[in-house]
Design a protein around this motif. Structure first.
Motif, PDB file in Angstrom:
ATOM      1  N   GLY A 191       4.491  -5.184  -7.522  1.00 33.28           N
ATOM      2  CA  GLY A 191       5.123  -4.493  -6.215  1.00 33.28           C
ATOM      3  C   GLY A 191       3.808  -3.803  -5.677  1.00 33.28           C
ATOM      4  N   LEU A 192       2.697  -3.693  -6.450  1.00 31.71           N
ATOM      5  CA  LEU A 192       1.470  -3.132  -5.857  1.00 31.71           C
ATOM      6  C   LEU A 192       0.292  -4.032  -5.760  1.00 31.71           C
ATOM      7  N   GLY A 193      -0.085  -4.615  -6.949  1.00 34.55           N
ATOM      8  CA  GLY A 193      -1.499  -5.343  -6.867  1.00 34.55           C
ATOM      9  C   GLY A 193      -2.234  -5.134  -8.259  1.00 34.55           C
ATOM     10  N   TYR A 194      -3.290  -5.816  -8.046  1.00 36.78           N
ATOM     11  CA  TYR A 194      -4.504  -5.945  -9.312  1.00 36.78           C
ATOM     12  C   TYR A 194      -5.251  -5.004  -9.492  1.00 36.78           C
ATOM     13  N   ILE A 195      -5.220  -4.269 -10.649  1.00 34.93           N
ATOM     14  CA  ILE A 195      -6.207  -3.075 -10.668  1.00 34.93           C
ATOM     15  C   ILE A 195      -7.140  -3.449 -11.900  1.00 34.93           C
ATOM     16  N   VAL A 254       0.856  -1.129   0.154  1.00 34.49           N
ATOM     17  CA  VAL A 254      -0.090   0.093  -0.078  1.00 34.49           C
ATOM     18  C   VAL A 254       0.870   1.363   0.234  1.00 34.49           C
ATOM     19  N   PRO A 255       1.053   2.001  -1.228  1.00 34.25           N
ATOM     20  CA  PRO A 255       2.163   3.063  -1.259  1.00 34.25           C
ATOM     21  C   PRO A 255       1.516   4.060  -0.218  1.00 34.25           C
ATOM     22  N   TRP A 256       2.340   4.983   0.132  1.00 30.53           N
ATOM     23  CA  TRP A 256       1.878   6.123   1.051  1.00 30.53           C
ATOM     24  C   TRP A 256       1.139   6.980   0.549  1.00 30.53           C
ATOM     25  N   SER A 257       1.085   7.031  -0.996  1.00 32.06           N
ATOM     26  CA  SER A 257      -0.010   7.901  -1.676  1.00 32.06           C
ATOM     27  C   SER A 257      -0.965   7.214  -2.094  1.00 32.06           C
ATOM     28  N   PHE A 258      -1.605   6.244  -1.671  1.00 30.56           N
ATOM     29  CA  PHE A 258      -2.784   5.509  -2.022  1.00 30.56           C
ATOM     30  C   PHE A 258      -3.998   6.206  -2.283  1.00 30.56           C
ATOM     31  N   ARG A 259      -4.121   7.369  -1.519  1.00 33.31           N
ATOM     32  CA  ARG A 259      -5.260   8.372  -1.806  1.00 33.31           C
ATOM     33  C   ARG A 259      -5.034   8.914  -3.088  1.00 33.31           C
ATOM     34  N   LEU A 300     -12.041  10.972  -0.228  1.00 33.69           N
ATOM     35  CA  LEU A 300     -10.865  10.650   0.029  1.00 33.69           C
ATOM     36  C   LEU A 300     -10.331  10.515   1.573  1.00 33.69           C
ATOM     37  N   ASP A 301     -10.983  11.455   2.247  1.00 38.30           N
ATOM     38  CA  ASP A 301     -10.794  11.575   3.728  1.00 38.30           C
ATOM     39  C   ASP A 301     -11.316  10.392   4.412  1.00 38.30           C
ATOM     40  N   SER A 302     -12.516   9.678   3.945  1.00 38.47           N
ATOM     41  CA  SER A 302     -13.134   8.811   4.380  1.00 38.47           C
ATOM     42  C   SER A 302     -12.596   7.536   4.482  1.00 38.47           C
ATOM     43  N   PHE A 303     -11.441   7.305   3.749  1.00 38.90           N
ATOM     44  CA  PHE A 303     -10.968   6.278   3.506  1.00 38.90           C
ATOM     45  C   PHE A 303      -9.732   5.989   4.837  1.00 38.90           C
ATOM     46  N   PRO A 304      -9.940   4.815   5.713  1.00 43.17           N
ATOM     47  CA  PRO A 304      -8.864   4.555   6.854  1.00 43.17           C
ATOM     48  C   PRO A 304      -7.552   4.248   6.143  1.00 43.17           C
ATOM     49  N   PHE A 305      -6.431   4.187   7.014  1.00 40.18           N
ATOM     50  CA  PHE A 305      -5.297   3.748   6.305  1.00 40.18           C
ATOM     51  C   PHE A 305      -5.541   2.427   5.828  1.00 40.18           C
ATOM     52  N   LEU A 306      -4.952   2.222   4.627  1.00 37.99           N
ATOM     53  CA  LEU A 306      -5.368   0.920   3.973  1.00 37.99           C
ATOM     54  C   LEU A 306      -3.984  -0.223   4.334  1.00 37.99           C
ATOM     55  N   GLN A 307      -4.346  -1.501   4.262  1.00 42.79           N
ATOM     56  CA  GLN A 307      -3.477  -2.553   4.428  1.00 42.79           C
ATOM     57  C   GLN A 307      -3.141  -3.564   3.282  1.00 42.79           C
ATOM     58  N   VAL A 308      -2.102  -4.030   3.266  1.00 42.56           N
ATOM     59  CA  VAL A 308      -1.712  -5.052   2.393  1.00 42.56           C
ATOM     60  C   VAL A 308      -2.870  -6.135   2.328  1.00 42.56           C
ATOM     61  N   GLY A 309      -3.521  -6.426   1.172  1.00 38.82           N
ATOM     62  CA  GLY A 309      -4.437  -7.360   0.917  1.00 38.82           C
ATOM     63  C   GLY A 309      -5.835  -6.860   0.999  1.00 38.82           C
ATOM     64  N   ASP A 310      -5.936  -5.280   1.136  1.00 47.68           N
ATOM     65  CA  ASP A 310      -7.396  -4.712   1.209  1.00 47.68           C
ATOM     66  C   ASP A 310      -7.569  -4.765  -0.329  1.00 47.68           C
ATOM     67  N   ILE A 311      -8.914  -4.789  -0.691  1.00 55.89           N
ATOM     68  CA  ILE A 311      -9.510  -4.725  -1.860  1.00 55.89           C
ATOM     69  C   ILE A 311     -10.577  -3.239  -1.688  1.00 55.89           C
ATOM     70  N   VAL A 312     -10.520  -2.581  -2.811  1.00 54.98           N
ATOM     71  CA  VAL A 312     -11.446  -1.465  -2.770  1.00 54.98           C
ATOM     72  C   VAL A 312     -12.114  -1.511  -4.161  1.00 54.98           C
TER      73      VAL A 312
END
Length: 194
Positions: free
Chosen positions: A190-194, A13-18, A68-80
């Motif tokens: 390095g990131l995941g599936y989009i 989860v990159p620090w810039s996920f938002r 964007l502010d409604s998102f909590p900090f994400l974790q590896v494995g999360d799906i949006v």
């Protein structure tokens, strides 16, 4: 037509996920401005569950900071799974009730397109699934449940023009389905599936 997207933060989860989510919402908004929504799925005890779901009846560009502010900090494995809705003339106006993502029977769905009205009527008359919305998209979940969560049989039954992303929480299975509608997928190392 709605704009739908999904990202599975499989490796990081990159620090810039938002910023990544902002780009995805902006692209989705090009297909729909009648509502904005997302669901965050997180793995608990080797099974995905709904961590958070949000729906707004405003376009993404009107409420970008709130979203964007409604998102909590994400974790590896999360799906949006996310959507920007375009309400068709054949459906009720957008409301928080008639807005995606749709969550029912441990299935989560975002959908672009239309399901045959004949099938919508048929599924609503069967009484094997409790509909939560008045939109045709939910027919996909109903058909999936009726066909014992068999995606092949579900697809053989469904008709219409659509693309959808559906996650079966009981099976920890994601389906990315389309007919002739464009639906791009990719894996970013390095990131995941989009």
């Amino acid at each position: 037509m709605c704009g739908i997207a999904s990202i599975w933060f499989r490796e990081s989860v990159p620090w810039s996920f938002r910023k990544i989510l902002d780009v995805m919402f902006k692209w989705a908004e090009q297909r729909g401005v009648d509502g904005t929504g997302y669901v965050l799925l997180r793995k608990h005890n080797n099974r995905y569950t709904i961590e958070k779901e949000q729906r707004w009846i405003e376009s993404y560009s009107q409420i970008k900071n709130r979203v964007l502010d409604s998102f909590p900090f994400l974790q590896v494995g999360d799906i949006v799974l996310l959507i920007c809705r375009a309400a068709p003339e054949t459906e009720p106006l957008t409301s928080e009730t008639n807005m995606q993502p749709i969550c029912g029977e441990n299935v989560v769905l975002v959908h672009n397109g239309a399901v045959s009205q004949r099938l919508v009527t048929e599924e609503r008359n069967r009484n094997h699934y409790q509909f939560r919305t008045s939109i045709d998209s939910e027919t996909i979940i109903s058909a999936y449940i009726r066909h014992q969560r068999d995606i092949k049989r579900t697809q053989e039954y469904l008709s219409g023009g659509y693309a959808y992303i559906m996650v079966d929480l009981l099976r920890s299975q994601m389906y990315v389905v389309n007919d002739f509608k464009p639906l791009a997928t990719g894996y970013i190392k390095g990131l995941g599936y989009i």
